[in-house]
Enzyme design. Structure first.
Site, mmCIF file in Angstrom:
data_model
loop_
_atom_site.group_PDB
_atom_site.id
_atom_site.type_symbol
_atom_site.label_atom_id
_atom_site.label_comp_id
_atom_site.label_asym_id
_atom_site.label_seq_id
_atom_site.Cartn_x
_atom_site.Cartn_y
_atom_site.Cartn_z
ATOM 1 C CB SER A 50 -0.968 -0.003 1.189
ATOM 2 O OG SER A 50 -0.288 0.087 2.414
ATOM 3 C CG LEU A 95 18.615 -3.878 2.723
ATOM 4 C CD1 LEU A 95 18.377 -2.573 1.982
ATOM 5 C CD2 LEU A 95 18.677 -5.050 1.731
ATOM 6 C CG ASN A 154 12.291 1.209 6.822
ATOM 7 O OD1 ASN A 154 11.582 0.542 6.054
ATOM 8 N ND2 ASN A 154 12.252 1.028 8.135
ATOM 9 C CG HIS A 179 9.303 1.592 12.059
ATOM 10 N ND1 HIS A 179 9.402 0.217 11.958
ATOM 11 C CD2 HIS A 179 8.983 1.851 13.349
ATOM 12 C CE1 HIS A 179 9.155 -0.320 13.133
ATOM 13 N NE2 HIS A 179 8.894 0.639 13.994
ATOM 14 C CG ASP A 222 12.754 -0.496 12.281
ATOM 15 O OD1 ASP A 222 12.724 -0.405 11.042
ATOM 16 O OD2 ASP A 222 12.186 -1.405 12.908
HETATM 17 C C1 GRF Z 1 3.809 -0.558 6.847
HETATM 18 O O1 GRF Z 1 3.164 -0.326 8.076
HETATM 19 C C2 GRF Z 1 5.283 -0.288 6.981
HETATM 20 O O2 GRF Z 1 5.574 0.816 7.759
HETATM 21 C C3 GRF Z 1 5.741 -1.552 7.658
HETATM 22 O O3 GRF Z 1 5.018 -2.576 7.004
HETATM 23 C C4 GRF Z 1 3.804 -2.045 6.496
HETATM 24 C C5 GRF Z 1 3.815 -2.257 5.031
HETATM 25 O O4 GRF Z 1 2.581 -2.049 4.459
HETATM 26 N N1 GRF Z 1 7.157 -1.699 7.610
HETATM 27 P P1 GRF Z 1 2.434 -2.018 2.866
HETATM 28 O O5 GRF Z 1 3.099 -3.267 2.317
HETATM 29 O O6 GRF Z 1 3.092 -0.775 2.364
HETATM 30 O O7 GRF Z 1 0.959 -2.055 2.641
#
Ligand code: GRF
Length: 215
Positions: free
Chosen positions: A14, A90, A104, A106, A142
């Site tokens: 998403s 990574l 990233n 998070h 993170d």
């Molecule tokens: C998001 O909450 C992201 O922050 C976390 O995993 C989820 C990924 O969701 N690391 P999507 O695959 O982007 O829908």
């Protein structure tokens, strides 16, 4: 000049969709790489006409996965690497090839609640303010320098899933904004942004991009 972006994913995608839909001027998503063959994110990329790669991490050394990933990114001559729901750490082969060029997203206000299931961690801790963070990626989980954050309120009648979805909707606003600012040179290591316009519950309910939990 247009900058070349790769997005690394493992699941629903998403956040990838939010980046695609943002149509960021000066940024072109030139590849999506997934370490999970069945990730819905690959379908989203293909539907948008973006080249995709599946790089399997199973049954091989971490360094081999990293080198294959790095080589693909170098071949694509990417300027930025976005980890959007990418569930791998990574190693130095990738990090050293793209110093301060890997970001990233998070789902917590780092440094609180790193690691897996951050919205659930925040909910169980009883915080009043949750949120999401975009940070530069370093060798930790993170832990890299924070670039931008959005605060997301916890409502009295929330459960873990409601909070997760409200945070995810905030991610969909934050990540494209940060990438746009980076490619335009308006945000760099050492500067921080806070975005206060967290989405409302109504926005969350009407957002078709929100998918299943996996990170
Ligand atoms: C998001 O909450 C992201 O922050 C976390 O995993 C989820 C990924 O969701 N690391 P999507 O695959 O982007 O829908």
């Amino acid at each position: 000049m247009t900058q070349r972006v790769a997005v690394l994913v493992s699941g629903t995608g998403s956040n990838l969709q939010a980046l695609i839909d943002a149509h960021i001027e000066d940024a072109q998503i030139v590849r999506v790489i997934s370490n999970v063959m069945t990730a819905a994110a690959l379908r989203r990329a293909a539907d948008a006409g973006i080249p995709v790669s599946f790089i399997d991490h199973r049954g091989r050394k971490r360094v081999d996965f990293d080198r294959e990933t790095r080589d693909q990114l170098l071949e694509d001559e990417v300027d930025w690497v976005v980890l959007a729901g990418f569930m791998r750490i990574l190693g130095p082969d990738v990090l050293d090839a793209f110093p301060d060029r890997i970001i990233n997203i998070h789902p917590s206000l780092l440094p609180a609640f790193p690691g897996l299931n951050a919205p659930a961690q925040a909910f169980r801790a009883g915080v009043a303010i949750a949120g999401c963070t975009v940070h530069l990626v370093d060798a930790g989980a993170d832990t890299g320098p924070i670039l931008a954050q959005t605060a997301v309120p916890v409502h009295p009648d929330d459960d873990e899933e409601a909070l997760r979805q409200r945070i995810l909707a905030a991610e969909h606003l934050l990540l494209p904004r940060v990438l746009r600012a980076l490619v335009q040179g308006k945000l760099r290591k050492g500067t921080k942004r806070t975005y206060l316009d967290a989405p409302t519950s109504k926005d969350v309910l009407s957002n078709p991009n929100i998918g299943e939990p996996h990170g």
